[in-house]
Design a protein around this motif. Structure first.
Motif, PDB file in Angstrom:
ATOM      1  N   UNK A 106       9.080  54.848  67.716  1.00 20.20           N
ATOM      2  CA  UNK A 106       8.939  53.372  68.101  1.00 20.20           C
ATOM      3  C   UNK A 106       9.187  52.506  67.505  1.00 20.20           C
ATOM      4  N   UNK A 107      10.090  52.002  66.751  1.00 22.30           N
ATOM      5  CA  UNK A 107      10.047  51.359  65.965  1.00 22.30           C
ATOM      6  C   UNK A 107       9.443  49.746  65.771  1.00 22.30           C
ATOM      7  N   UNK A 108       8.818  49.428  64.561  1.00 19.49           N
ATOM      8  CA  UNK A 108       7.962  48.267  65.215  1.00 19.49           C
ATOM      9  C   UNK A 108       9.273  47.180  65.408  1.00 19.49           C
ATOM     10  N   UNK A 109       8.484  46.410  66.777  1.00 15.46           N
ATOM     11  CA  UNK A 109       8.982  44.867  67.151  1.00 15.46           C
ATOM     12  C   UNK A 109       9.447  43.644  65.763  1.00 15.46           C
ATOM     13  N   UNK A 110      10.497  43.733  66.059  1.00 16.19           N
ATOM     14  CA  UNK A 110      10.954  42.894  65.075  1.00 16.19           C
ATOM     15  C   UNK A 110      10.263  41.087  65.710  1.00 16.19           C
ATOM     16  N   UNK A 111       9.509  40.476  64.146  1.00 12.23           N
ATOM     17  CA  UNK A 111       8.607  39.674  64.150  1.00 12.23           C
ATOM     18  C   UNK A 111       9.128  38.232  64.316  1.00 12.23           C
ATOM     19  N   UNK A 112       9.751  37.090  64.979  1.00 14.64           N
ATOM     20  CA  UNK A 112      10.880  36.144  65.160  1.00 14.64           C
ATOM     21  C   UNK A 112      10.019  35.306  63.853  1.00 14.64           C
ATOM     22  N   UNK A 113      11.538  35.360  62.865  1.00  8.70           N
ATOM     23  CA  UNK A 113      11.087  33.935  62.454  1.00  8.70           C
ATOM     24  C   UNK A 113      11.002  32.522  62.638  1.00  8.70           C
ATOM     25  N   UNK A 114      10.306  31.836  61.455  1.00  6.17           N
ATOM     26  CA  UNK A 114      10.320  30.484  62.061  1.00  6.17           C
ATOM     27  C   UNK A 114      11.732  30.295  61.414  1.00  6.17           C
ATOM     28  N   UNK A 115      12.216  29.000  62.511  1.00  5.34           N
ATOM     29  CA  UNK A 115      13.658  28.187  62.150  1.00  5.34           C
ATOM     30  C   UNK A 115      13.612  27.236  61.365  1.00  5.34           C
ATOM     31  N   UNK A 116      14.472  27.228  61.194  1.00  6.48           N
ATOM     32  CA  UNK A 116      14.466  25.867  59.623  1.00  6.48           C
ATOM     33  C   UNK A 116      15.833  25.413  60.297  1.00  6.48           C
ATOM     34  N   UNK A 117      15.857  23.709  59.651  1.00  5.45           N
ATOM     35  CA  UNK A 117      16.429  23.278  60.095  1.00  5.45           C
ATOM     36  C   UNK A 117      15.695  22.551  61.354  1.00  5.45           C
ATOM     37  N   UNK A 118      17.509  21.631  62.279  1.00  5.29           N
ATOM     38  CA  UNK A 118      16.920  21.408  63.467  1.00  5.29           C
ATOM     39  C   UNK A 118      16.570  21.399  64.179  1.00  5.29           C
ATOM     40  N   UNK A 119      16.392  23.079  64.667  1.00  6.22           N
ATOM     41  CA  UNK A 119      16.770  24.340  65.405  1.00  6.22           C
ATOM     42  C   UNK A 119      14.459  24.648  65.167  1.00  6.22           C
ATOM     43  N   UNK A 120      14.414  24.250  64.421  1.00  6.39           N
ATOM     44  CA  UNK A 120      13.011  24.528  63.735  1.00  6.39           C
ATOM     45  C   UNK A 120      11.735  23.487  63.765  1.00  6.39           C
ATOM     46  N   UNK A 121      12.874  21.677  63.631  1.00  9.06           N
ATOM     47  CA  UNK A 121      12.257  20.747  63.999  1.00  9.06           C
ATOM     48  C   UNK A 121      11.863  20.822  65.529  1.00  9.06           C
ATOM     49  N   UNK A 122      13.036  21.163  65.990  1.00  9.55           N
ATOM     50  CA  UNK A 122      12.840  20.770  67.639  1.00  9.55           C
ATOM     51  C   UNK A 122      11.454  21.763  67.922  1.00  9.55           C
ATOM     52  N   UNK A 123      11.510  23.001  67.255  1.00 10.12           N
ATOM     53  CA  UNK A 123      11.098  23.946  68.748  1.00 10.12           C
ATOM     54  C   UNK A 123       9.590  23.674  68.013  1.00 10.12           C
ATOM     55  N   UNK A 124       9.245  22.890  66.427  1.00 10.95           N
ATOM     56  CA  UNK A 124       7.282  22.411  66.871  1.00 10.95           C
ATOM     57  C   UNK A 124       7.148  21.104  67.846  1.00 10.95           C
ATOM     58  N   UNK A 125       8.726  20.570  67.868  1.00 10.93           N
ATOM     59  CA  UNK A 125       8.465  19.539  68.762  1.00 10.93           C
ATOM     60  C   UNK A 125       7.357  19.805  69.708  1.00 10.93           C
ATOM     61  N   UNK A 126       8.722  20.268  70.629  1.00 13.01           N
ATOM     62  CA  UNK A 126       8.453  21.470  71.929  1.00 13.01           C
ATOM     63  C   UNK A 126       7.268  21.589  72.730  1.00 13.01           C
ATOM     64  N   UNK A 127       6.665  22.734  71.233  1.00 14.66           N
ATOM     65  CA  UNK A 127       5.736  23.497  71.429  1.00 14.66           C
ATOM     66  C   UNK A 127       4.332  22.205  71.102  1.00 14.66           C
ATOM     67  N   UNK A 128       4.510  21.773  70.501  1.00 17.59           N
ATOM     68  CA  UNK A 128       3.619  20.762  70.187  1.00 17.59           C
ATOM     69  C   UNK A 128       4.044  20.176  71.350  1.00 17.59           C
ATOM     70  N   UNK A 129       4.462  19.736  72.244  1.00 21.94           N
ATOM     71  CA  UNK A 129       4.555  18.572  73.899  1.00 21.94           C
ATOM     72  C   UNK A 129       4.236  19.575  74.833  1.00 21.94           C
ATOM     73  N   UNK A 130       4.257  20.634  74.766  1.00 28.13           N
ATOM     74  CA  UNK A 130       3.629  21.690  75.893  1.00 28.13           C
ATOM     75  C   UNK A 130       2.371  22.318  75.299  1.00 28.13           C
ATOM     76  N   UNK A 131       2.097  22.533  74.560  1.00 31.75           N
ATOM     77  CA  UNK A 131       0.894  23.066  73.771  1.00 31.75           C
ATOM     78  C   UNK A 131       0.728  24.293  73.853  1.00 31.75           C
ATOM     79  N   UNK A 132       1.930  24.374  73.127  1.00 33.00           N
ATOM     80  CA  UNK A 132       2.274  26.394  72.499  1.00 33.00           C
ATOM     81  C   UNK A 132       2.309  26.364  71.249  1.00 33.00           C
ATOM     82  N   UNK A 133       2.131  27.338  70.564  1.00 34.75           N
ATOM     83  CA  UNK A 133       2.756  27.676  69.092  1.00 34.75           C
ATOM     84  C   UNK A 133       3.830  27.741  68.742  1.00 34.75           C
TER      85      UNK A 133
END
Length: 165
Positions: free
Chosen positions: A60-87
């Protein structure tokens, strides 16, 4: 001839799906596992797992870890995570709980409004397939009409992007 599992190593605390898979392997081969190692680190998800057979071949190969997104989607992901209390890692992970799916749908909707293509959004949201993003966008349209909390999340994401620009 069945392959003997020589080692199972887990990097970080295992999520329930990974633990279930390991239990299946252990149940299928009782007494045939020489080593079981789990390093405790609660912030790591999804859990990379390696199953190594007698002959040294990875079962069984290692599961890939998600890379932090960059650009607009990265900014949106950070904002959404903060708003809903997630990482961001939880938001990009494999979880399918309603609050995760809802937050991802909001990110996908606002990213699409910013002109990103469906495949670009999918790659940035943890390597998801474009059809998953199409489904998220349809879900977002439904939630926008029915859920005031979802509309508020989308409005906050839009405002956060406008502040960055």
């Amino acid at each position: 001839m069945p392959v003997k599992v020589r080692a199972i190593s887990i990097e970080g605390d295992a999520d329930p799906v990974t633990l279930a898979l390991i239990r299946q392997v252990l149940a299928a081969a009782p007494g045939k596992v020489d080593l079981f190692v789990q390093a405790a680190h609660p912030s790591v998800r999804p859990t990379p797992v390696r199953l190594i057979g007698d002959d040294g071949v990875k079962l069984l190969a290692p599961a890939p870890l998600p890379c932090p997104p960059v650009g607009i989607v990265g900014d949106l992901a950070k904002l959404a995570a903060c708003h809903v209390g997630l990482t961001v890692r939880e938001l990009l992970g494999a979880g399918r709980a309603a609050h995760l799916v809802c937050a991802r749908s909001a990110v996908a909707l606002v990213a699409r409004e910013q002109g990103l293509s469906v495949p670009q959004i999918g790659r940035a949201l943890g390597g998801r397939d474009h059809t998953t993003i199409v489904h998220a966008l349809r879900r977002a349209a439904t939630l926008t009409a029915a859920d005031p909390a979802f509309r508020l999340l989308c409005d906050r994401l839009r405002a956060g992007i406008e502040e960055k620009n």
